[in-house]
Enzyme design. Structure first.
Site, PDB file in Angstrom:
ATOM      1  N   PHE A  98      -9.341   8.133   5.104  1.00 48.27           N
ATOM      2  CA  PHE A  98      -9.893   9.172   4.246  1.00 48.27           C
ATOM      3  C   PHE A  98     -11.208   8.722   3.616  1.00 48.27           C
ATOM      4  O   PHE A  98     -12.122   9.514   3.443  1.00 48.27           O
ATOM      5  CB  PHE A  98      -8.873   9.602   3.180  1.00 48.27           C
ATOM      6  CG  PHE A  98      -7.959  10.685   3.680  1.00 48.27           C
ATOM      7  CD1 PHE A  98      -6.998  10.402   4.636  1.00 48.27           C
ATOM      8  CD2 PHE A  98      -8.077  11.989   3.234  1.00 48.27           C
ATOM      9  CE1 PHE A  98      -6.164  11.394   5.134  1.00 48.27           C
ATOM     10  CE2 PHE A  98      -7.260  12.988   3.724  1.00 48.27           C
ATOM     11  CZ  PHE A  98      -6.300  12.692   4.675  1.00 48.27           C
ATOM     12  N   ASP A 146      -2.675  11.653  -2.730  1.00 44.71           N
ATOM     13  CA  ASP A 146      -2.003  12.877  -2.315  1.00 44.71           C
ATOM     14  C   ASP A 146      -2.905  14.070  -2.623  1.00 44.71           C
ATOM     15  O   ASP A 146      -3.893  13.952  -3.339  1.00 44.71           O
ATOM     16  CB  ASP A 146      -0.634  13.032  -2.996  1.00 44.71           C
ATOM     17  CG  ASP A 146      -0.716  12.790  -4.489  1.00 44.71           C
ATOM     18  OD1 ASP A 146       0.261  12.304  -5.052  1.00 44.71           O
ATOM     19  OD2 ASP A 146      -1.759  13.083  -5.083  1.00 44.71           O
ATOM     20  N   GLU A 157       0.845  -1.195   0.000  1.00 44.65           N
ATOM     21  CA  GLU A 157       0.000   0.000   0.000  1.00 44.65           C
ATOM     22  C   GLU A 157       0.881   1.246   0.000  1.00 44.65           C
ATOM     23  O   GLU A 157       1.746   1.409   0.872  1.00 44.65           O
ATOM     24  CB  GLU A 157      -0.916   0.044   1.230  1.00 44.65           C
ATOM     25  CG  GLU A 157      -1.890   1.225   1.140  1.00 44.65           C
ATOM     26  CD  GLU A 157      -2.633   1.538   2.432  1.00 44.65           C
ATOM     27  OE1 GLU A 157      -2.143   1.164   3.522  1.00 44.65           O
ATOM     28  OE2 GLU A 157      -3.683   2.191   2.353  1.00 44.65           O
ATOM     29  N   THR A 197     -10.365   3.137   4.164  1.00 43.24           N
ATOM     30  CA  THR A 197      -9.221   3.816   4.770  1.00 43.24           C
ATOM     31  C   THR A 197      -9.751   4.960   5.638  1.00 43.24           C
ATOM     32  O   THR A 197     -10.946   5.250   5.621  1.00 43.24           O
ATOM     33  CB  THR A 197      -8.312   4.428   3.681  1.00 43.24           C
ATOM     34  OG1 THR A 197      -9.004   5.519   3.073  1.00 43.24           O
ATOM     35  CG2 THR A 197      -7.891   3.418   2.631  1.00 43.24           C
ATOM     36  N   LYS A 222      -4.332  19.200  -8.528  1.00 46.90           N
ATOM     37  CA  LYS A 222      -4.573  20.324  -9.434  1.00 46.90           C
ATOM     38  C   LYS A 222      -3.539  20.323 -10.562  1.00 46.90           C
ATOM     39  O   LYS A 222      -2.421  19.834 -10.381  1.00 46.90           O
ATOM     40  CB  LYS A 222      -4.485  21.640  -8.663  1.00 46.90           C
ATOM     41  CG  LYS A 222      -5.633  21.793  -7.669  1.00 46.90           C
ATOM     42  CD  LYS A 222      -5.541  23.092  -6.925  1.00 46.90           C
ATOM     43  CE  LYS A 222      -6.686  23.189  -5.933  1.00 46.90           C
ATOM     44  NZ  LYS A 222      -6.478  24.223  -4.929  1.00 46.90           N
ATOM     45  N   ASP A 235     -11.290  10.817  -4.042  1.00 48.59           N
ATOM     46  CA  ASP A 235     -12.536  11.604  -4.050  1.00 48.59           C
ATOM     47  C   ASP A 235     -12.466  12.697  -5.118  1.00 48.59           C
ATOM     48  O   ASP A 235     -13.452  13.410  -5.309  1.00 48.59           O
ATOM     49  CB  ASP A 235     -12.757  12.251  -2.679  1.00 48.59           C
ATOM     50  CG  ASP A 235     -11.648  13.211  -2.341  1.00 48.59           C
ATOM     51  OD1 ASP A 235     -10.472  12.806  -2.468  1.00 48.59           O
ATOM     52  OD2 ASP A 235     -11.930  14.361  -1.975  1.00 48.59           O
ATOM     53  N   GLU A 255       4.742   4.996   4.173  1.00 50.10           N
ATOM     54  CA  GLU A 255       4.192   6.297   4.552  1.00 50.10           C
ATOM     55  C   GLU A 255       5.349   7.260   4.801  1.00 50.10           C
ATOM     56  O   GLU A 255       6.252   6.967   5.575  1.00 50.10           O
ATOM     57  CB  GLU A 255       3.324   6.133   5.821  1.00 50.10           C
ATOM     58  CG  GLU A 255       2.836   7.414   6.435  1.00 50.10           C
ATOM     59  CD  GLU A 255       2.145   8.352   5.442  1.00 50.10           C
ATOM     60  OE1 GLU A 255       1.201   7.939   4.751  1.00 50.10           O
ATOM     61  OE2 GLU A 255       2.585   9.523   5.344  1.00 50.10           O
TER      62      GLU A 255
END
Ligand code: SAM
Length: 235
Positions: free
Chosen positions: A205, A130, A55, A203, A134, A166, A80
């Site tokens: 998030f 992350d 992951e 998760t 944009k 998302d 991480e």
């Protein structure tokens, strides 16, 4: 007076206290500043020959802990970059005495390139990767052609890559990138009854964004030798 208290498992002071009593050395791999890296020997790391799933960007380790608990005959390695989160994830694994999961504190690109052996992974998970979605941030995005080259190098044939985000625009970028990879075949997302999907969120998030009513975009691809079809699934 009412005061909102953080959940005990997420409070820094509770974590510090717990860390004082719980040994993280079996779950936390410190590679953030390792001057030299050699490729992992999975059997030596986990003490068994079970398939290994990786992951990228594990955050506080909710997925890692839940999936490792539900699939004891598979091994799970997270990475991480934030020390604080890597320690929180390790603490979560240690508290549940999970012997089939570890978390690396380190940067995913360096570790993937230098420490993950070729054709050895059964699956790669990239969830809410992350905040750099944009257009002006595109150079900082985790998912890009270089990363997908590493995914192709490290996945076993029939291995899988799973994405969740998302951010619809970022999801489209990922879909377009994956469409250029002819060895990947898109398959439907996992069934909600799959143990990989915990009842209250894949998760941290995922849990947070679902509670906010946001749409979550999910995609799953199998690494094959043939041309892939498409079967989009969002929830
Ligand atoms: C938005 S959070 C999502 C965490 C978790 N996957 C979840 O869904 O709850 C993204 C995480 O990825 C980590 N991350 C971002 N880029 C990374 C990189 N290059 N290497 C390792 N971790 C990274 C961040 O530190 C952060 O914890």
């Amino acid at each position: 007076m009412t005061q909102t208290q953080p959940a005990a498992s997420e409070s820094d002071s509770a974590n510090r206290a717990a860390k004082a009593r719980i040994d993280l050395s079996r779950h936390l791999i410190e590679l953030a500043h390792a001057p030299e890296l050699t490729r992992f020997d999975w059997e030596a790391l986990f003490g068994n020959p079970h398939p290994v799933e990786f992951e990228i960007g594990s955050g506080k380790g909710l997925f890692l802990a839940n999936v490792a608990a539900s699939k004891p005959t598979r091994n799970f390695l997270g990475i991480e970059v934030s020390r604080k989160y890597a320690e929180q994830a390790a603490l979560r694994l240690a508290k549940r005495s999970l012997t089939n999961a570890r978390i690396i504190h380190g940067e995913a690109r360096a570790i993937l390139e230098r420490a993950i052996p070729g054709q050895g992974l059964a699956a790669i998970h990239v969830y809410f990767p992350d905040p750099w979605w944009k257009t002006r941030h595109r150079k900082r995005r985790l998912v890009d052609p270089w990363l997908l080259d590493q995914v192709e190098r490290t996945l076993k044939p029939e291995g899988e890559i799973h994405f969740a985000t998302d951010v619809a625009a970022y999801f489209t970028v990922i879909e377009r990138l994956m469409e250029t990879r002819t060895r990947f075949h898109r398959v439907p997302w996992l069934s909600p009854v799959d143990p990989e999907l915990s009842a209250d969120g894949l998760t941290n998030f995922d849990r947070k964004y679902r509670a906010q009513g946001r749409s979550i975009h999910l995609a799953r691809y199998v690494f094959t030798n043939g041309d892939g079809g498409t079967d989009a699934t969002s929830s």
